[in-house]
Scaffold this active site. Structure first.
Site, PDB file in Angstrom:
ATOM      1  CG  HIS A  58      -6.013  -0.957  -0.469  1.00 36.18           C
ATOM      2  ND1 HIS A  58      -4.966  -0.775  -1.441  1.00 36.18           N
ATOM      3  CD2 HIS A  58      -5.624  -0.322   0.652  1.00 36.18           C
ATOM      4  CE1 HIS A  58      -4.025  -0.317  -1.542  1.00 36.18           C
ATOM      5  NE2 HIS A  58      -4.334  -0.037   0.082  1.00 36.18           N
ATOM      6  CG  ASP A  59      -8.184  -3.274   4.672  1.00 36.03           C
ATOM      7  OD1 ASP A  59      -6.874  -2.771   4.370  1.00 36.03           O
ATOM      8  OD2 ASP A  59      -8.675  -2.973   5.323  1.00 36.03           O
ATOM      9  CG  ASP A  93      -7.024  -2.202  -4.337  1.00 35.68           C
ATOM     10  OD1 ASP A  93      -7.716  -1.636  -3.906  1.00 35.68           O
ATOM     11  OD2 ASP A  93      -5.645  -2.149  -3.966  1.00 35.68           O
ATOM     12  NE  ARG A 120      -8.684   2.900  10.077  1.00 37.35           N
ATOM     13  CZ  ARG A 120      -7.727   2.610   9.267  1.00 37.35           C
ATOM     14  NH1 ARG A 120      -7.159   3.492   8.762  1.00 37.35           N
ATOM     15  NH2 ARG A 120      -6.698   1.922  10.002  1.00 37.35           N
ATOM     16  CB  SER A 156      -1.255   0.017   1.365  1.00 34.66           C
ATOM     17  OG  SER A 156      -1.897   1.024   1.186  1.00 34.66           O
TER      18      SER A 156
END
Lengths: 340, 340
Positions: A314-315, A284, A203, A142
């Site tokens: 993405h994670d 992603d 967040r 990332s």
């Protein structure tokens, strides 16, 4: 306790403090260095680093996402779990000497535009301090992948192989818009004296960009709960908990400057002249595989691209340890053969 | 100016005010009715409606997204552009008598959970006032599609064909999470006395869910501008302008209750016993085509599903007038044949 100070002509890192003997299995230090920040000019910053593993092993810089830090994995000297431990199989680390840093700006003391090339300069300054001429590899995930790409561009002689997972040569404009709104939510909280809630919401919004509808569809119910005259969606409590925990340990300045740093990231693919392994995740939504394909097509060195599937989007770099271990086994073997 | 009052046993709509003669090409009115809100119990609400076109034409209720209103298209009596005019070809409307309503809750005076079945009840009350036993069709887009589905479930004898564009039988948990965070951003603005900025940011977040990375990638540059020591992404000015314009005309209560209403939407596909045309957009990130496929599979009546492609994602219902006109020509012809 020992202190080392090394001077190079361009930069003058000075070691503030080192924890751990040279003979112990891991050491930590803080190094002050004047970094020529690309957008903000020269700034004196304190770079915190950790090195783990004996000097005779191949040296790898392991760099994670914007919320990662210098503590990659547990050691005898620093026994708490590291961020790579938390995401799965850390055994491959035992075969390497591992270097990492806390991101410049992550402590919230530097309120200026930072970019990935500045982080790469900080890593280079730490390598000077540690007497490491060149890394056998960088493994970056990332944000760490972007910093790895920047390092390969600015310090091509100091790394022999780059593994860049879920990172591209530039931000995608849709992902940038998403981050810009997160920063604006933080600003709303700050101006209105509720910094923690602004950070928490930012967040939570970021979490949505890290994950996928597929995961949410499998994990959360579609029917909300009516609670005190308002609907609460099934995922709200989980998101709020993640947001609050994160807001507690992060300053608004750190969040805003590291988020902005992703948007300031920009390298020319052809300027990467280091053998590279790229990993993209098909699902992603933050770093689209097409951008990583374009990067792969432009790199001026041998490049291998693997596109993996994961419901975590993405994670996946955190949530698919087996797939990542497989990629690393192949990439680092190849690297070690090349260096043998 | 004329006033009509009609009583039905279940509901007792009373006409507050009607603008426009019976002989004019369009009329507007306000009708008070006690709606048995599904989650909040009986509430007296004022439903604003508009009807356009002569009484001998087939009657169609045209229902748009949460920011749409009763003014679908310009007429001699109400000459300003309607929301369908703004999105493209409105010629098909000339062949129909068109009924629409302002969404219950859209004026911000009702601070209670509203759902799509409540909107369907409001539409039914307006049909009572207008002496319309049954609609030849409902054409609903986005939120309007959900209300159409609810109406087909609760009033199956009062509609002969349903065209539901970019709406499903339930919200997707990922889209619900996205909306929940928007409502929390509004709450942050409200609590901290910056309601306009909270609303603007919430709308900007919603815009991201309506559009696609493909559109942003083609439209906006990847490189941000450094402005006063901070990066501004290429899309930020456009998003901020859209958010501010929207915040100026919308109350926080209206936004929150209509957003929540989408999350409270829930119908059983098998309870739809009206011939239905469904339209899904392959790139829709808010209402995934798979959810509309599941709806199509469950409906207890003839159903036709068309999946269209558009870089505009969910907003294709506004941005692809030719494709929508084509769907309507086919669906409403079919409906009129069935009714002939």
């Amino acid at each position: 306790m020992s202190a080392v100070a090394i001077r190079t002509p361009q930069q003058t890192p000075s070691v503030l403090r080192v924890v751990g003997e040279r003979t112990s299995d891991a050491r930590r230090g803080e190094t002050t260095v004047v970094l020529p920040l690309r957008h903000a000019g020269p700034h004196e910053v304190c770079v915190r680093w950790e090195v783990r593993g004996p000097a005779h092993l191949p040296v790898v810089a392991v760099l994670g996402g914007i919320s990662a830090n210098r503590h990659v994995a547990a050691s005898r000297t620093f026994a708490e779990r590291g961020w790579w431990d938390a995401q799965g199989d850390a055994r491959w680390l035992a075969a390497h000497r591992v270097v990492s840093i806390d991101w410049v700006g992550s402590d919230g003391t530097l309120d200026a535009p930072i970019d990935t090339a500045d982080q790469a300069a900080a890593l280079a300054a730490v390598l000077d301090v540690l007497g490491i001429d060149a890394l056998d590899a960088i493994v970056g995930c990332s944000y760490g992948a972007m910093v790895g790409l920047a390092f390969a561009t600015t310090h091509p002689a100091r790394v022999r192989h780059l593994v860049a997972i879920a990172g591209a040569h530039r931000p995608h404009p849709f992902a940038s818009a998403w981050r810009a709104l997160q920063r604006n939510v933080v600003a709303l909280g700050q101006l209105q004296c509720d910094e923690a809630q602004g950070l928490s919401l930012a967040r939570q919004l970021a979490m949505l960009s890290y994950r996928t509808p597929e995961e949410f569809g499998a994990r959360f119910d579609a029917t909300p709960i009516l609670d005190g005259g308002s609907a609460r969606c099934a995922s709200e409590a989980w998101l709020a908990e993640r947001g609050a925990a994160w807001a507690q340990k992060t300053s608004a300045t750190a969040f805003v400057r590291l988020s902005e740093s992703i948007d300031l990231h920009e390298i020319l693919p052809s300027s990467v002249r280091v053998p590279t392994t790229l990993v993209a995740f098909a699902e992603d939504r933050l770093v689209p595989p097409d951008d990583i394909r374009a990067l792969a097509a432009g790199i001026s060195a041998p490049v291998r691209l693997q596109v993996l599937h994961s419901p975590y989007g993405h994670d996946a770099f955190l949530k698919e340890p087996d797939a990542i271990a497989h990629v690393l086994a192949r990439a680092l073997d190849c690297c070690e053969e090349a260096c043998a």
